[in-house]
Enzyme design. Structure first.
Site, PDB file in Angstrom:
ATOM      1  N   ASN A   7       0.858  -1.181   0.000  1.00  0.00           N
ATOM      2  CA  ASN A   7       0.000   0.000   0.000  1.00  0.00           C
ATOM      3  C   ASN A   7       0.903   1.243   0.000  1.00  0.00           C
ATOM      4  OD1 ASN A   7      -1.418   2.275   1.073  1.00  0.00           O
ATOM      5  ND2 ASN A   7      -3.072   0.913   1.668  1.00  0.00           N
ATOM      6  N   HIS A  10       1.074   6.138   1.939  1.00  0.00           N
ATOM      7  CA  HIS A  10       1.829   7.064   2.786  1.00  0.00           C
ATOM      8  C   HIS A  10       3.051   7.664   2.098  1.00  0.00           C
ATOM      9  CE1 HIS A  10      -0.982   6.747   5.904  1.00  0.00           C
ATOM     10  NE2 HIS A  10      -0.795   5.451   6.072  1.00  0.00           N
ATOM     11  N   HIS A  52      -5.457   3.849  -1.987  1.00  0.00           N
ATOM     12  CA  HIS A  52      -6.769   4.231  -1.465  1.00  0.00           C
ATOM     13  C   HIS A  52      -7.059   5.656  -1.909  1.00  0.00           C
ATOM     14  CE1 HIS A  52      -9.501   4.728   2.352  1.00  0.00           C
ATOM     15  NE2 HIS A  52     -10.157   4.920   1.224  1.00  0.00           N
ATOM     16  N   ARG A  54      -9.086   8.261  -1.261  1.00  0.00           N
ATOM     17  CA  ARG A  54     -10.052   8.684  -0.236  1.00  0.00           C
ATOM     18  C   ARG A  54     -10.919   9.826  -0.750  1.00  0.00           C
ATOM     19  NH1 ARG A  54      -9.404   7.530   5.194  1.00  0.00           N
ATOM     20  NH2 ARG A  54     -10.667   9.376   5.463  1.00  0.00           N
ATOM     21  N   ARG A  58      -6.737  12.922   0.955  1.00  0.00           N
ATOM     22  CA  ARG A  58      -5.673  13.385   1.860  1.00  0.00           C
ATOM     23  C   ARG A  58      -4.288  12.877   1.446  1.00  0.00           C
ATOM     24  NH1 ARG A  58      -7.028   9.989   7.294  1.00  0.00           N
ATOM     25  NH2 ARG A  58      -8.913  11.210   7.156  1.00  0.00           N
ATOM     26  N   GLU A  79      -8.552   0.675  -3.152  1.00  0.00           N
ATOM     27  CA  GLU A  79      -9.426   0.745  -1.977  1.00  0.00           C
ATOM     28  C   GLU A  79     -10.386   1.903  -2.186  1.00  0.00           C
ATOM     29  OE1 GLU A  79      -6.993   1.199   1.448  1.00  0.00           O
ATOM     30  OE2 GLU A  79      -6.151  -0.806   1.291  1.00  0.00           O
ATOM     31  N   THR A 110     -17.595  -1.763  15.158  1.00  0.00           N
ATOM     32  CA  THR A 110     -16.927  -1.385  16.410  1.00  0.00           C
ATOM     33  C   THR A 110     -15.405  -1.392  16.285  1.00  0.00           C
ATOM     34  OG1 THR A 110     -17.377  -3.650  17.042  1.00  0.00           O
ATOM     35  CG2 THR A 110     -18.656  -1.946  18.152  1.00  0.00           C
ATOM     36  N   GLU A 160     -10.984  -8.965   3.305  1.00  0.00           N
ATOM     37  CA  GLU A 160      -9.707  -8.589   3.917  1.00  0.00           C
ATOM     38  C   GLU A 160      -9.996  -8.398   5.394  1.00  0.00           C
ATOM     39  OE1 GLU A 160      -7.140  -5.776   1.937  1.00  0.00           O
ATOM     40  OE2 GLU A 160      -6.433  -4.986   3.859  1.00  0.00           O
ATOM     41  N   HIS A 200      -3.806  -3.940   7.761  1.00  0.00           N
ATOM     42  CA  HIS A 200      -3.851  -2.774   8.653  1.00  0.00           C
ATOM     43  C   HIS A 200      -2.999  -3.020   9.904  1.00  0.00           C
ATOM     44  CE1 HIS A 200      -5.435   1.249   9.381  1.00  0.00           C
ATOM     45  NE2 HIS A 200      -5.120   0.957  10.623  1.00  0.00           N
TER      46      HIS A 200
HETATM   47  N1  PXP Z   1      -5.745  -2.640   4.132  1.00  0.00           N
HETATM   48  C1  PXP Z   1      -6.696  -1.677   4.155  1.00  0.00           C
HETATM   49  C2  PXP Z   1      -8.071  -2.042   3.707  1.00  0.00           C
HETATM   50  C3  PXP Z   1      -6.397  -0.377   4.572  1.00  0.00           C
HETATM   51  O1  PXP Z   1      -7.360   0.558   4.568  1.00  0.00           O
HETATM   52  C4  PXP Z   1      -5.080  -0.086   4.971  1.00  0.00           C
HETATM   53  C5  PXP Z   1      -4.737   1.295   5.441  1.00  0.00           C
HETATM   54  O2  PXP Z   1      -4.897   2.218   4.459  1.00  0.00           O
HETATM   55  C6  PXP Z   1      -4.115  -1.090   4.901  1.00  0.00           C
HETATM   56  C7  PXP Z   1      -4.486  -2.369   4.501  1.00  0.00           C
HETATM   57  C8  PXP Z   1      -2.691  -0.839   5.238  1.00  0.00           C
HETATM   58  O3  PXP Z   1      -2.558  -0.498   6.564  1.00  0.00           O
HETATM   59  P1  PXP Z   1      -1.116  -0.033   7.110  1.00  0.00           P
HETATM   60  O4  PXP Z   1      -0.779   1.231   6.395  1.00  0.00           O
HETATM   61  O5  PXP Z   1      -1.342   0.121   8.561  1.00  0.00           O
HETATM   62  O6  PXP Z   1      -0.162  -1.141   6.761  1.00  0.00           O
END
Ligand code: PXP
Length: 247
Positions: A7, A10, A52, A54, A58, A79, A110, A160, A200
């Site tokens: 991913n 960032h 992703h 969004r 962002r 995503e 939750t 996922e 995540h």
């Molecule tokens: N999977 C999904 C569905 C996510 O939304 C994210 C975060 O954007 C990730 C995986 C990756 O999470 P991390 O950046 O904490 O590895």
């Protein structure tokens, strides 16, 4: 062999920190380029690239997604929120896969996964629209039996499992319980014929346990790889994670 989806969101977060409003005026000096990050990850053995887009834009921008789609040779996983605008965007983009994630507070369970139970008709319509276009849909859900069962009933090929609660509990008393929830969720999903991905909060330390969750097909990992890449470079960061996923 567990597959790795990198991913790259960032890497775009870092760019936006400086260039949010200055992309056009700064010519070719906008950095870092998320697409260059993605291509390095592919060179190091990433099995797919996840972005992703969004609603608040962002980090990843539309143009990034189009460039990733054009340049990447593995598998693009988009995503997206379960909205009409994002469905239309995905149908134009035609990535190999989409993963439905919650953005709106009312769509969040939750633990933080998508509330498939609460949004079932919209999710069903999205899955059908994607299937008709040959795009595989994954639902990002908590390892919760009701969510998993409904995902299967709606015809999602993949879930996922949200590993965030486990990652947050890693240094506390809830870790074993959260890991067990993921294990049971993975078994239930697999028994229902679903492909099991997870993501995540996975990092170079907790991967030693995460990889023991049964039936894992792919892990989507972002923050930890981007962070390590600052010190080692992208290729080494990806190689190291792959090695720890499949020792
Ligand atoms: N999977 C999904 C569905 C996510 O939304 C994210 C975060 O954007 C990730 C995986 C990756 O999470 P991390 O950046 O904490 O590895």
């Amino acid at each position: 062999m567990i597959l790795l989806g990198v991913n790259i969101d960032h890497s775009a977060t870092l760019r936006q920190a400086r260039y949010r409003d200055a992309a056009e005026s700064s010519g070719g000096s906008v950095e870092p380029d998320p697409v260059a990050f993605a291509l390095s990850a592919e060179r190091a053995g990433a099995d797919g690239i996840t972005v992703h887009l969004r609603e608040d834009r962002r980090h990843i921008q539309e143009r990034d997604v189009w460039r990733v789609r054009e340049a990447c040779t593995t598998r693009v996983n988009l995503e997206l929120a379960c909205t009409q605008a994002m469905v239309e965007f995905a149908l134009k983009l035609r990535p190999q896969a989409v993963c439905v994630v919650p953005e709106n507070r009312t769509e969040v369970t939750t633990e933080g996964g998508l509330d498939v139970v609460g949004a079932r008709e919209r999710v069903r319509a999205l899955i059908e629209a994607m299937a008709a276009a040959g795009i595989e849909t994954s639902l990002f859900i908590d390892p919760d039996e009701a969510q998993i069962e409904l995902a299967a009933r709606l015809g999602a090929p993949t879930v996922e499992l949200h590993t965030g609660a486990y990652a947050n509990a890693y240094h506390g008393p809830g870790r074993a319980r959260e890991l067990q929830r993921l294990r049971l969720g993975a078994v239930r999903a697999h028994d229902l014929g679903l492909r099991v991905n997870a993501g995540h909060g996975i990092n170079y330390v907790n991967i030693a346990e995460v990889r023991t969750i049964p039936h894992l097909h792919e892990l989507n990992i972002g923050h930890s790889i981007v962070s390590r890449a600052l010190f080692t470079g992208v290729e080494e960061a990806v190689r190291e994670m792959r090695a720890r996923m499949n020792p």
